[in-house]
Design a protein around this motif. Structure first.
Motif, mmCIF file in Angstrom:
data_model
loop_
_atom_site.group_PDB
_atom_site.id
_atom_site.type_symbol
_atom_site.label_atom_id
_atom_site.label_comp_id
_atom_site.label_asym_id
_atom_site.label_seq_id
_atom_site.Cartn_x
_atom_site.Cartn_y
_atom_site.Cartn_z
ATOM 1 N N GLY A 104 52.284 37.763 40.093
ATOM 2 C CA GLY A 104 51.769 38.950 40.763
ATOM 3 C C GLY A 104 50.258 39.067 40.740
ATOM 4 N N GLN A 105 49.568 38.097 40.149
ATOM 5 C CA GLN A 105 48.118 38.116 40.080
ATOM 6 C C GLN A 105 47.556 37.017 40.976
ATOM 7 O OE1 GLN A 105 46.300 40.394 38.210
ATOM 8 N NE2 GLN A 105 48.286 41.330 37.859
ATOM 9 N N CYS A 106 46.549 37.345 41.755
ATOM 10 C CA CYS A 106 45.907 36.383 42.648
ATOM 11 C C CYS A 106 44.419 36.299 42.320
ATOM 12 C CB CYS A 106 46.076 36.802 44.105
ATOM 13 S SG CYS A 106 47.763 36.658 44.702
ATOM 14 N N TYR A 107 43.824 35.166 42.621
ATOM 15 C CA TYR A 107 42.400 34.956 42.423
ATOM 16 C C TYR A 107 41.670 35.166 43.741
ATOM 17 C CZ TYR A 107 43.442 33.023 37.875
ATOM 18 O OH TYR A 107 43.857 32.870 36.590
ATOM 19 N N TYR A 108 40.564 35.868 43.673
ATOM 20 C CA TYR A 108 39.745 36.142 44.844
ATOM 21 C C TYR A 108 38.289 35.859 44.502
ATOM 22 C CZ TYR A 108 43.855 38.790 46.301
ATOM 23 O OH TYR A 108 45.131 39.166 46.640
ATOM 24 N N ARG A 109 37.467 35.774 45.538
ATOM 25 C CA ARG A 109 36.011 35.677 45.366
ATOM 26 C C ARG A 109 35.366 36.795 46.180
ATOM 27 N NH1 ARG A 109 34.355 31.396 42.431
ATOM 28 N NH2 ARG A 109 35.741 29.617 42.399
ATOM 29 N N ASP A 110 34.371 37.440 45.564
ATOM 30 C CA ASP A 110 33.659 38.482 46.292
ATOM 31 C C ASP A 110 32.535 37.865 47.123
ATOM 32 O OD1 ASP A 110 31.650 37.907 44.487
ATOM 33 O OD2 ASP A 110 31.795 39.810 43.418
ATOM 34 N N ARG A 111 31.736 38.696 47.764
ATOM 35 C CA ARG A 111 30.673 38.198 48.647
ATOM 36 C C ARG A 111 29.626 37.373 47.910
ATOM 37 N NH1 ARG A 111 29.545 43.472 52.440
ATOM 38 N NH2 ARG A 111 31.642 43.532 53.304
ATOM 39 N N SER A 112 29.467 37.646 46.620
ATOM 40 C CA SER A 112 28.487 36.900 45.815
ATOM 41 C C SER A 112 29.041 35.589 45.289
ATOM 42 C CB SER A 112 28.040 37.751 44.623
ATOM 43 O OG SER A 112 27.530 38.980 45.065
ATOM 44 N N GLY A 113 30.333 35.358 45.534
ATOM 45 C CA GLY A 113 30.954 34.128 45.048
ATOM 46 C C GLY A 113 31.575 34.257 43.672
ATOM 47 N N ARG A 114 31.518 35.460 43.082
ATOM 48 C CA ARG A 114 32.134 35.665 41.763
ATOM 49 C C ARG A 114 33.645 35.718 41.904
ATOM 50 N NH1 ARG A 114 28.067 40.398 40.431
ATOM 51 N NH2 ARG A 114 29.128 41.049 42.312
#
Length: 97
Positions: free
Chosen positions: A77-87
Motif C-alpha cells: 500500500g506504499q508507493c515511492y514518488y519524487r517531488d519537483r525537486s527530485g526528492r
C-alpha cells in the motif's frame, strides 16, 4: 508427560521455540520482519566467517539495517514518488494499486 528426544536435544522445546518465533513475527510489519530476519542471518554469517562474537555482532547489525531497508521498500500500500525537486518520498498508493 511424554517428551521426545532428538540427537541435538529436546525436540518439543525446539518446536515450541520455532512456533513462538513464527507467532511473534506474524504481528510485525514488513520492516520489522526484514530487520529480524536480516539481523539473524547477518549474525550467523558474520560469526561463521570471522569465527568470533565480534564478527557475529557486526554481521547482525549490518544485516538488521539492510533487512529493515529491504522490508521498508516492500510495505504493502506504499508507493515511492519524487517531488519537483527530485526528492524521493513515500505515500499511500492510489486506489487499485
Amino acid at each position: 508427560m511424554l517428551i521426545f528426544k532428538s540427537k541435538g536435544g529436546n525436540l518439543v522445546r525446539k518446536i515450541l521455540l520455532a512456533l513462538t518465533a513464527v507467532v511473534a513475527l506474524a504481528g510485525c510489519t514488513q520492516t520489522e520482519k526484514g530487520a529480524v530476519i536480516g539481523g539473524a542471518t547477518g549474525a550467523v554469517i558474520g560469526g561463521a566467517v570471522s569465527g568470533d562474537v565480534e564478527g557475529a555482532l557486526v554481521g547482525g547489525a549490518v544485516g538488521a539495517v539492510a533487512g529493515a531497508l529491504i522490508g521498508r521498500a516492500n510495505e504493502p500500500g506504499q508507493c515511492y514518488y519524487r517531488d519537483r525537486s527530485g526528492r524521493r518520498y513515500i505515500a499511500r498508493c492510489p486506489a487499485g494499486y
